[in-house]
Design a protein around this motif. Structure first.
Motif, mmCIF file in Angstrom:
data_model
loop_
_atom_site.group_PDB
_atom_site.id
_atom_site.type_symbol
_atom_site.label_atom_id
_atom_site.label_comp_id
_atom_site.label_asym_id
_atom_site.label_seq_id
_atom_site.Cartn_x
_atom_site.Cartn_y
_atom_site.Cartn_z
ATOM 1 N N ALA A 146 8.466 11.500 -6.092
ATOM 2 C CA ALA A 146 7.165 10.858 -5.933
ATOM 3 C C ALA A 146 7.231 9.349 -6.120
ATOM 4 N N PHE A 147 7.978 8.883 -7.125
ATOM 5 C CA PHE A 147 7.977 7.439 -7.395
ATOM 6 C C PHE A 147 8.581 6.642 -6.236
ATOM 7 N N PRO A 148 9.786 7.007 -5.733
ATOM 8 C CA PRO A 148 10.305 6.277 -4.563
ATOM 9 C C PRO A 148 9.404 6.416 -3.350
ATOM 10 N N ALA A 149 8.767 7.591 -3.174
ATOM 11 C CA ALA A 149 7.876 7.789 -2.033
ATOM 12 C C ALA A 149 6.678 6.848 -2.108
ATOM 13 N N ILE A 150 6.096 6.717 -3.295
ATOM 14 C CA ILE A 150 4.951 5.819 -3.480
ATOM 15 C C ILE A 150 5.374 4.371 -3.273
ATOM 16 N N LEU A 151 6.548 4.007 -3.747
ATOM 17 C CA LEU A 151 7.044 2.638 -3.572
ATOM 18 C C LEU A 151 7.183 2.301 -2.089
ATOM 19 N N VAL A 152 7.743 3.224 -1.311
ATOM 20 C CA VAL A 152 7.891 3.009 0.133
ATOM 21 C C VAL A 152 6.518 2.929 0.801
ATOM 22 N N GLY A 153 5.612 3.835 0.426
ATOM 23 C CA GLY A 153 4.273 3.819 1.006
ATOM 24 C C GLY A 153 3.523 2.527 0.718
ATOM 25 N N LEU A 154 3.625 2.032 -0.507
ATOM 26 C CA LEU A 154 2.969 0.778 -0.870
ATOM 27 C C LEU A 154 3.556 -0.408 -0.112
ATOM 28 N N PHE A 155 4.869 -0.376 0.121
ATOM 29 C CA PHE A 155 5.508 -1.459 0.871
ATOM 30 C C PHE A 155 4.924 -1.544 2.288
ATOM 31 N N PHE A 156 4.805 -0.404 2.947
ATOM 32 C CA PHE A 156 4.278 -0.414 4.314
ATOM 33 C C PHE A 156 2.785 -0.706 4.334
ATOM 34 N N GLN A 157 2.040 -0.281 3.305
ATOM 35 C CA GLN A 157 0.633 -0.643 3.223
ATOM 36 C C GLN A 157 0.463 -2.153 3.097
ATOM 37 N N ALA A 158 1.357 -2.783 2.326
ATOM 38 C CA ALA A 158 1.268 -4.227 2.108
ATOM 39 C C ALA A 158 1.564 -5.011 3.383
ATOM 40 N N ILE A 159 2.607 -4.613 4.119
ATOM 41 C CA ILE A 159 3.004 -5.406 5.281
ATOM 42 C C ILE A 159 2.210 -5.064 6.538
ATOM 43 N N MET A 160 1.608 -3.868 6.586
ATOM 44 C CA MET A 160 0.886 -3.467 7.797
ATOM 45 C C MET A 160 -0.629 -3.590 7.650
ATOM 46 N N PHE A 161 -1.155 -3.250 6.475
ATOM 47 C CA PHE A 161 -2.596 -3.280 6.266
ATOM 48 C C PHE A 161 -3.051 -4.441 5.391
ATOM 49 N N GLY A 162 -2.115 -5.081 4.696
ATOM 50 C CA GLY A 162 -2.493 -6.135 3.766
ATOM 51 C C GLY A 162 -3.069 -5.605 2.469
#
Length: 214
Positions: free
Chosen positions: A82-98
């Motif tokens: 879960a922790f690495p999955a959330i980290l990856v998800g947050l990274f893409f949320q930051a660069i794609m959705f701001g």
């Protein structure tokens, strides 16, 4: 529940990255101890995508609008993935959705990732505290507690960080009132995510029990 860039001091952002790196390393170490660490990668990828999309599903709860997080669901189903999955998800949320930012990525990962790991531990307590209860009911009860607790702990960490780091130049009293209002609006979200987690856990038990942690 994303902290944007420019709000937190640099020292806190750097500390967030440091702690996130340690927890990511520990999580990967636990994953590598499994008999087949690669077996759950497709499941983790699917739930990472669900976590990524969840932030776009907004629920109007006066006096604000909140969005689904699903970190409790990820923790319950994925365990240490879960922790690495959330980290990856947050990274893409930051660069794609701001949503959030790259400088606050470490802090945001802690806000949502630590409660996810806590949710996993809560769900595993069913083996100890759920004796004498039907398995489906036990999974639903502990799934609800895990999902609701994850949001509650995430909200507590988030608002504590925000309220103790209000930038200078802001009206502190006004900002605190706004933050308290947002805190209240997240209480119903705990119930929503708890019910959603319990429903998904119950559904997976019936149709694909192999997706659930042993």
């Amino acid at each position: 529940m994303h902290i944007s860039e420019g709000i937190l001091p640099a020292q806190l952002c750097i500390s967030g990255y440091g702690i996130t790196s340690l927890i990511t390393w520990y999580s990967l170490r636990q994953i590598n101890r499994l008999p087949n660490p690669q077996a759950s990668i497709p499941k983790a990828s699917l739930l990472t995508a669900a976590f990524f999309v969840a932030s776009s599903i907004h629920i109007p709860i006066p006096p604000a609008s909140v969005h689904l997080v699903l970190n409790g669901l990820l923790g319950t189903v994925l365990g240490y993935y879960a922790f690495p999955a959330i980290l990856v998800g947050l990274f893409f949320q930051a660069i794609m959705f701001g949503h959030g930012g790259l400088t606050t990525l470490g802090i945001n990962a802690l806000i949502m990732g630590i409660p996810a790991l806590l949710a996993y531990q809560i769900f595993q307590l069913r083996h100890i505290l759920g004796n004498g209860i039907k398995e489906n009911l036990s999974m639903s009860i502990f799934g609800f507690i895990a999902g609701a607790s994850a949001i509650g702990v995430s909200s507590l960490i988030f608002f504590t960080i925000i309220i103790t780091n209000i930038p200078s130049g802001f009206d502190t009293v006004l900002e605190q009132r706004v933050i308290y209002g947002l805190m209240i609006s997240h209480i119903p979200l705990m119930g929503i995510e708890g019910i959603l987690t319990a429903m998904i856990i119950s559904f997976l038990r019936r149709v694909m029990p192999e997706l659930l942690p042993s």
